[in-house]
Design a protein around this motif. Structure first.
Motif, mmCIF file in Angstrom:
data_model
loop_
_atom_site.group_PDB
_atom_site.id
_atom_site.type_symbol
_atom_site.label_atom_id
_atom_site.label_comp_id
_atom_site.label_asym_id
_atom_site.label_seq_id
_atom_site.Cartn_x
_atom_site.Cartn_y
_atom_site.Cartn_z
ATOM 1 N N ARG A 89 -28.544 5.713 -43.146
ATOM 2 C CA ARG A 89 -29.222 5.376 -41.894
ATOM 3 C C ARG A 89 -28.865 3.951 -41.473
ATOM 4 O O ARG A 89 -28.915 3.013 -42.280
ATOM 5 C CB ARG A 89 -30.731 5.502 -42.066
ATOM 6 C CG ARG A 89 -31.512 5.261 -40.750
ATOM 7 C CD ARG A 89 -32.994 5.206 -40.997
ATOM 8 N NE ARG A 89 -33.491 6.405 -41.662
ATOM 9 C CZ ARG A 89 -34.766 6.574 -41.992
ATOM 10 N NH1 ARG A 89 -35.657 5.615 -41.741
ATOM 11 N NH2 ARG A 89 -35.144 7.693 -42.585
ATOM 12 N N ALA A 250 -40.539 1.222 -42.841
ATOM 13 C CA ALA A 250 -39.517 2.247 -42.998
ATOM 14 C C ALA A 250 -40.010 3.667 -42.755
ATOM 15 O O ALA A 250 -39.217 4.614 -42.819
ATOM 16 C CB ALA A 250 -38.922 2.164 -44.402
ATOM 17 N N ALA A 251 -41.279 3.858 -42.429
ATOM 18 C CA ALA A 251 -41.780 5.217 -42.157
ATOM 19 C C ALA A 251 -41.054 5.812 -40.953
ATOM 20 O O ALA A 251 -40.736 5.109 -39.987
ATOM 21 C CB ALA A 251 -43.278 5.176 -41.918
ATOM 22 N N ARG A 252 -40.797 7.104 -41.000
ATOM 23 C CA ARG A 252 -40.039 7.776 -39.939
ATOM 24 C C ARG A 252 -40.803 7.751 -38.610
ATOM 25 O O ARG A 252 -42.026 7.800 -38.565
ATOM 26 C CB ARG A 252 -39.752 9.225 -40.327
ATOM 27 C CG ARG A 252 -38.770 9.391 -41.478
ATOM 28 C CD ARG A 252 -37.357 9.107 -41.003
ATOM 29 N NE ARG A 252 -36.368 9.411 -42.022
ATOM 30 C CZ ARG A 252 -35.348 10.237 -41.842
ATOM 31 N NH1 ARG A 252 -35.199 10.859 -40.691
ATOM 32 N NH2 ARG A 252 -34.472 10.440 -42.808
ATOM 33 N N ALA A 253 -40.014 7.709 -37.522
ATOM 34 C CA ALA A 253 -40.575 7.732 -36.164
ATOM 35 C C ALA A 253 -39.486 8.182 -35.210
ATOM 36 O O ALA A 253 -38.292 8.153 -35.548
ATOM 37 C CB ALA A 253 -41.090 6.337 -35.776
ATOM 38 N N ASP A 281 -33.630 -1.238 -36.772
ATOM 39 C CA ASP A 281 -34.237 -0.196 -37.613
ATOM 40 C C ASP A 281 -34.601 1.043 -36.811
ATOM 41 O O ASP A 281 -35.748 1.506 -36.839
ATOM 42 C CB ASP A 281 -35.486 -0.738 -38.330
ATOM 43 C CG ASP A 281 -35.178 -1.936 -39.200
ATOM 44 O OD1 ASP A 281 -34.227 -1.862 -39.994
ATOM 45 O OD2 ASP A 281 -35.894 -2.956 -39.077
ATOM 46 N N GLY A 283 -35.415 4.675 -35.501
ATOM 47 C CA GLY A 283 -35.942 5.844 -36.195
ATOM 48 C C GLY A 283 -37.003 5.527 -37.219
ATOM 49 O O GLY A 283 -37.353 6.384 -38.026
ATOM 50 N N THR A 284 -37.538 4.303 -37.197
ATOM 51 C CA THR A 284 -38.625 3.926 -38.110
ATOM 52 C C THR A 284 -39.792 3.362 -37.292
ATOM 53 O O THR A 284 -39.637 2.993 -36.123
ATOM 54 C CB THR A 284 -38.165 2.867 -39.126
ATOM 55 O OG1 THR A 284 -37.971 1.614 -38.451
ATOM 56 C CG2 THR A 284 -36.868 3.284 -39.800
ATOM 57 N N ARG A 285 -40.959 3.273 -37.935
ATOM 58 C CA ARG A 285 -42.122 2.719 -37.238
ATOM 59 C C ARG A 285 -41.967 1.225 -36.963
ATOM 60 O O ARG A 285 -42.619 0.697 -36.066
ATOM 61 C CB ARG A 285 -43.377 2.955 -38.076
ATOM 62 C CG ARG A 285 -43.829 4.406 -38.100
ATOM 63 C CD ARG A 285 -45.146 4.535 -38.871
ATOM 64 N NE ARG A 285 -45.574 5.926 -38.934
ATOM 65 C CZ ARG A 285 -46.653 6.338 -39.601
ATOM 66 N NH1 ARG A 285 -47.401 5.448 -40.258
ATOM 67 N NH2 ARG A 285 -46.977 7.611 -39.621
ATOM 68 N N GLN A 287 -39.341 -0.212 -35.830
ATOM 69 C CA GLN A 287 -38.238 -0.446 -34.899
ATOM 70 C C GLN A 287 -38.678 -1.297 -33.714
ATOM 71 O O GLN A 287 -39.837 -1.274 -33.287
ATOM 72 C CB GLN A 287 -37.677 0.889 -34.412
ATOM 73 C CG GLN A 287 -38.647 1.707 -33.588
ATOM 74 C CD GLN A 287 -38.153 3.127 -33.357
ATOM 75 O OE1 GLN A 287 -37.064 3.500 -33.755
ATOM 76 N NE2 GLN A 287 -38.979 3.945 -32.716
#
Length: 492
Positions: A89, A250-253, A281, A283-285, A287
């Motif tokens: 990623r 790093a959590a997905r978003a 970053d 695609g992460t929370r 970002q």
């Protein structure tokens, strides 16, 4: 018995060196130490002033677009991220917006770079390897990034020293600014060209040398400040100029809303021109989005506008209206690379940079001639310097040919330095072979052949690349004409 009569014989004490003599000695010492690499830095710097145009020249068949809409920018990010499925990623995604110099949109991630058309569709890989190779040679000398910047920055300091000692060593340098004795012997003419070009390029050389030293040695200053004030952490030091970044999560978003951010920036700062859209970053929370936009009639490279992942504005860094030190730091880049004022300024920078190349080349040639007159002439040293002056452009062309033959992944760096080393070895072993006249003729002929071959592959509507080929051919012809009849080993 009386002591014999003693006659005192006066001893002659050498007169102390004058300021001019000391400056001349310092000027020669610095010049000899720095001349070869300084010449390479000056030559490549002259070339990369128009790096955007070289990029088009190197990849002429890519679809071009004058603008990229907010919706197209969003589509481009989505397409590139989808195409990198299965790869690591990316932590940063850059969209370089189209400009008049480079009417192409480029999306760059940690895994590669891709051209996109006006609708945001991927149309090809960004593969201007030779242009990047020349940029890396100028900025880092192909050393590891931080070390290379420090070394090149140190050469900027040396160049400032050369300018100062050169002026002090020639008290009449400004009074004789337009005196060139071309009808006298070669040594006088070369000395006049060295001194006159040194005067004519003086403001330019000081500007690029000081800004180059600032850019190159910035990491050293940052490290020292970090050790003194932030327990060794460099991020807070950089943040005082370029702004702070939010903490990562790093959590997905879902991917960030670039389209909304681009529209908000246009409303927030009308009249500015976005040059880069950066997703941190993605695609992460954690970002967030930054948009770098040029301000008209300003020397700064741009202002940085911050947005969250939904495109909501979070303010700006203040490069355009913040503390004067921050504005000065943001102005160093354009002042050094000539990225202001359009094509006219770029051409002026190229000509002045080539003037610096001539000053560097003639400076060492003058020293070699002085050695010859003192009975210390070395054909090997003269041959090695001829390789530096005329072998460098030849090696740059060889790297270009290798890129064309083997593709963008060819080992250009290894080939360039390997060829330079081989030519220097040949100059030491067979100095009568490595004459300036022979190398100059081969280099000029190679430029003519390259320009003609490249132009033959272009379509008539490709005006920009064709113009570069034409200028290159005319320049090579001018070199052959100017040096016609010059055959001495000592010539540059």
């Amino acid at each position: 018995m009386n002591a014999p009569f003693k006659i005192d014989t006066p001893t002659t004490t050498p007169a102390p060196a004058t300021l001019v003599q000391r400056a001349l000695g310092g000027h020669a010492a610095i010049g000899l130490l720095a001349s070869a690499l300084l010449y390479i830095i000056a030559l490549t710097g002259s070339l990369i002033v128009i790096h955007d145009r070289w990029q088009r020249w190197e990849q002429p068949n890519i679809a071009e677009t004058a603008s990229l809409s907010p919706a197209a920018a969003q589509a481009a990010m989505t397409a590139v991220v989808a195409g990198e499925a299965g790869k690591p990623r990316t932590t940063h995604l850059y969209i370089r917006m189209p400009t008049p110099d480079l009417p192409r949109a480029v999306v760059t991630t940690d895994n590669g770079a891709w051209y996109v058309d006006g609708a945001g569709k991927v149309v090809g890989r960004e593969a201007h390897a030779w242009t990047e190779f020349v940029i890396g040679l100028h900025e880092y000398l192909h050393l590891p990034a931080t070390l290379g910047l420090i070394v090149v920055g140190a050469f900027g300091v040396m160049l400032v020293g050369l300018v100062v000692t050169g002026v002090l060593a020639h008290p009449r340098i400004f009074r004789d600014a337009f005196r060139i004795r071309t009808r006298h012997n070669t040594q006088l003419a070369r000395a006049d060209w060295h001194n006159r070009l040194g005067v004519w390029t003086l403001p330019f050389v000081l500007a690029v040398a000081l800004t180059g030293a600032f850019i190159g040695l910035g990491s050293v200053g940052t490290t020292l400040l970090a050790r003194a004030y932030t327990n060794g952490a460099v991020e807070p030091v950089y943040a005082t100029i370029f702004g702070h970044e939010p903490k990562p999560d790093a959590a997905r978003a879902p991917l960030p809303d670039l389209a909304t951010a681009i529209r908000a920036q246009a409303t927030q700062a009308p009249g500015t021109t976005p040059t880069y859209v950066i997703a941190h970053d993605p695609g992460t929370r954690g970002q967030h989005v930054q948009i770098i936009a040029e301000h008209p009639r300003r020397l700064i490279y741009g202002e940085t506008y911050a947005f969250d992942g939904r495109g909501v504005a979070k303010g700006k860094v203040g490069l355009s209206d913040g503390p004067i030190g921050r504005q000065a730091a943001a102005s160093a880049y354009n002042l050094h690379f000539g990225n202001f004022g359009g094509l006219a300024v770029e051409l002026a920078y190229m000509l002045l940079g080539l003037g610096l190349c001539v000053v560097t080349a003639t400076g060492t040639s003058l020293w070699l001639e002085k050695r010859r007159r003192r009975g210390l002439h070395s054909q090997r040293m003269a041959a090695c310097w001829a390789v530096v002056v005329w072998g460098t452009p030849l090696a740059l062309l060889a790297a270009l040919w290798l890129r064309g033959a083997a593709g963008p992944d060819a080992p250009l760096v290894g080939m360039f330095w390997g060829l330079m080393a081989a030519m220097l070895v040949a100059a030491i072993a067979w100095p009568l072979w490595a004459t300036a006249a022979r190398l100059r003729t081969v280099a000029a002929a190679a430029v003519l052949a390259t320009a003609a071959g490249h132009a033959a592959l272009l379509r008539p509507e490709m005006g920009g690349p064709i113009a570069i080929d034409l200028i290159a051919a005319v320049s090579a012809g001018a070199v052959l004409w100017l040096f016609r009849g010059v055959r001495t080993v000592r010539s540059i």
